[in-house]
Design an enzyme around this catalytic site. Structure first.
Site, mmCIF file in Angstrom:
data_model
loop_
_atom_site.group_PDB
_atom_site.id
_atom_site.type_symbol
_atom_site.label_atom_id
_atom_site.label_comp_id
_atom_site.label_asym_id
_atom_site.label_seq_id
_atom_site.Cartn_x
_atom_site.Cartn_y
_atom_site.Cartn_z
ATOM 1 N N SER A 195 0.804 -1.225 0.000
ATOM 2 C CA SER A 195 0.000 0.000 0.000
ATOM 3 C C SER A 195 0.841 1.281 0.000
ATOM 4 O O SER A 195 0.349 2.334 -0.386
ATOM 5 C CB SER A 195 -0.928 0.014 1.215
ATOM 6 N N HIS A 201 -0.389 5.247 6.954
ATOM 7 C CA HIS A 201 0.229 5.678 5.701
ATOM 8 C C HIS A 201 0.636 7.149 5.709
ATOM 9 O O HIS A 201 -0.030 7.983 6.316
ATOM 10 C CB HIS A 201 -0.723 5.405 4.535
ATOM 11 N N ASP A 212 -3.318 8.553 7.281
ATOM 12 C CA ASP A 212 -4.232 7.744 8.097
ATOM 13 C C ASP A 212 -3.401 7.074 9.178
ATOM 14 O O ASP A 212 -2.267 7.491 9.429
ATOM 15 C CB ASP A 212 -5.043 6.767 7.229
#
Ligand SMILES: *[C@@H]1O[C@H](CO)[C@@H](O)[C@H](O)[C@H]1NC(C)=O
Ligand SMILES: *[C@@H]1O[C@H](CO)[C@@H](O)[C@H](O)[C@H]1NC(C)=O
Ligand SMILES: *[C@@H]1O[C@H](CO)[C@@H](O)[C@H](O)[C@H]1NC(C)=O
Length: 351
Positions: free
Chosen positions: A38, A319, A316
């Site tokens: 991610s 991340h 978040d």
């Protein structure tokens, strides 16, 4: 009319070949290929059956307010590096139709959120590193050759391209830590790191065998410093050092592993982004980097993003913000402190 169509087809094909061969136009390298999780996913998970999907607001708020599937408010580290190299941001593999694949000669992004180095690391559907390289293999064998007049030209293109890998955190967060909680086995951190590095090495070798030579490897960072895991009980927030110590062996041994690969894979060049060192640097003097908050998620309760996104380290609970990605990318591209033994500019100029 028929003849005209044939002519057009030939003309377009010729144009394609010319374009493919004129990659020197402005970019520093012919292509950037991205593998990982991610941290660099550009939307591969959008069409997979997984909860690890972020093609919804507030993701992408600073990407023309377009939720592309990037796990950030804006661009990822890989996107920024691509732009610095003079290339377009590599499109997500899953977002490119089969018939258009061969047309993309400036690089593709295979990264997939919630996946890892190991096949068994996942949370819902995702593309494991193994799968990502399988897809890349198919491109090299079936699609790319259409753009090059000879095998030698394709080899040259691959040897000058950059291969960026940002992967491994999930092998801890979604795999090792969970196993550890179940079996409560301690003291195997070294062995697990060795195993991960061995598997990473096998995968790098596959890219090498296909023609890749220049690699940028983003080392696993201090996982114990992400908002999900930090120590909030102490009066001032700080990293969870127990967790960091479990991950540290991977980062410590990575340079050694890559040196070993350099000698085994003739002509290969590696550069490493030392994420532990970078976080420490930023933590020590965050204002110097323009950041005022390195502990909290910018996106708060109810999914509302903070206003001063340029001042937050995390977007978040796991991340980076685009601001953080910019800092890392700038320093890795031309600095001396983030990436070693070469920065990306120097990597570009190796033979
Ligand atoms: C961005 O998109 C979201 C969801 O579509 C919308 O609610 C919001 O108002 C938009 N923000 C801006 C600044 O355009
Ligand atoms: C991962 O899966 C692939 C394909 O199923 C297989 O070839 C490979 O050996 C697996 N790797 C490991 C370490 O099990
Ligand atoms: C931490 O910050 C101080 C003051 O800005 C600086 O003198 C010192 O060298 C920094 N230490 C590290 C490890 O970056």
């Amino acid at each position: 009319m028929f003849i005209f169509k044939v002519f057009m087809v030939i003309y377009l094909l010729t144009l394609q070949i010319l374009l493919a061969n004129s990659y020197c136009t402005k970019s520093l390298v012919p292509a950037l290929y991205v593998f990982g999780d991610s941290t660099v996913d550009a939307g591969n998970n959008n069409n997979l059956n997984t909860p690890a999907k972020v093609n919804i607001f507030p993701y992408g708020i600073d990407f023309n307010n377009c939720s592309t599937g990037r796990f950030s408010n804006g661009k990822t580290f890989a996107d920024i590096i691509a732009l610095k190299l003079g290339l377009p941001m590599p499109p997500p593999y899953m977002g490119v139709s089969t018939i258009k694949r061969y047309q993309i000669v400036s690089g593709i992004n295979y990264a997939s959120g919630s996946c890892g180095i190991l096949n068994s690391t996942r949370y819902g559907e995702c593309l494991s590193l193994n799968k990502q390289i399988e897809y890349f293999t198919s491109i090299v064998t079936n699609d790319l050759p259409r753009n090059f007049r000879s095998k030698a030209k394709l080899s040259h293109y691959l040897s000058k391209s950059i291969f960026l890998l940002s992967i491994g955190s999930n092998d801890y967060m979604l795999n090792y830590f969970k196993q550890e909680m179940v079996t409560n086995q301690k003291g195997n951190h070294e062995e697990f790191a060795n195993y991960l590095l061995e598997q990473l090495g096998f995968n790098i070798k596959k890219i090498y065998d296909l023609g890749g030579r220049k690699f940028v490897i983003i080392a696993i960072g201090p996982i114990g410093c992400i908002p999900d895991f930090i120590d909030k009980n102490s009066r001032s927030k700080d990293c969870n050092e127990d967790m960091n110590q479990m991950v540290k062996p991977f980062s410590n041994k990575l340079p050694w592993k890559l040196r070993e690969l350099t000698t085994q894979l003739s002509g290969s060049v590696f550069t490493i982004l030392d994420s532990f060192k970078m976080f420490k640097k930023i933590k020590n003097s965050s204002e110097k980097f323009g950041l005022t908050n390195i502990w909290d998620s910018c996106v708060g309760e109810g999914g509302k993003p903070c206003d001063n996104r340029k001042q937050y380290f995390f977007y978040d609970s796991a991340h980076n913000t685009e601001a953080t990605n910019e800092i890392y990318a700038n320093m890795c591209f031309s600095g001396r402190h983030a990436c070693f033994p070469l920065n990306i500019e120097q990597l570009v100029h190796t033979d």
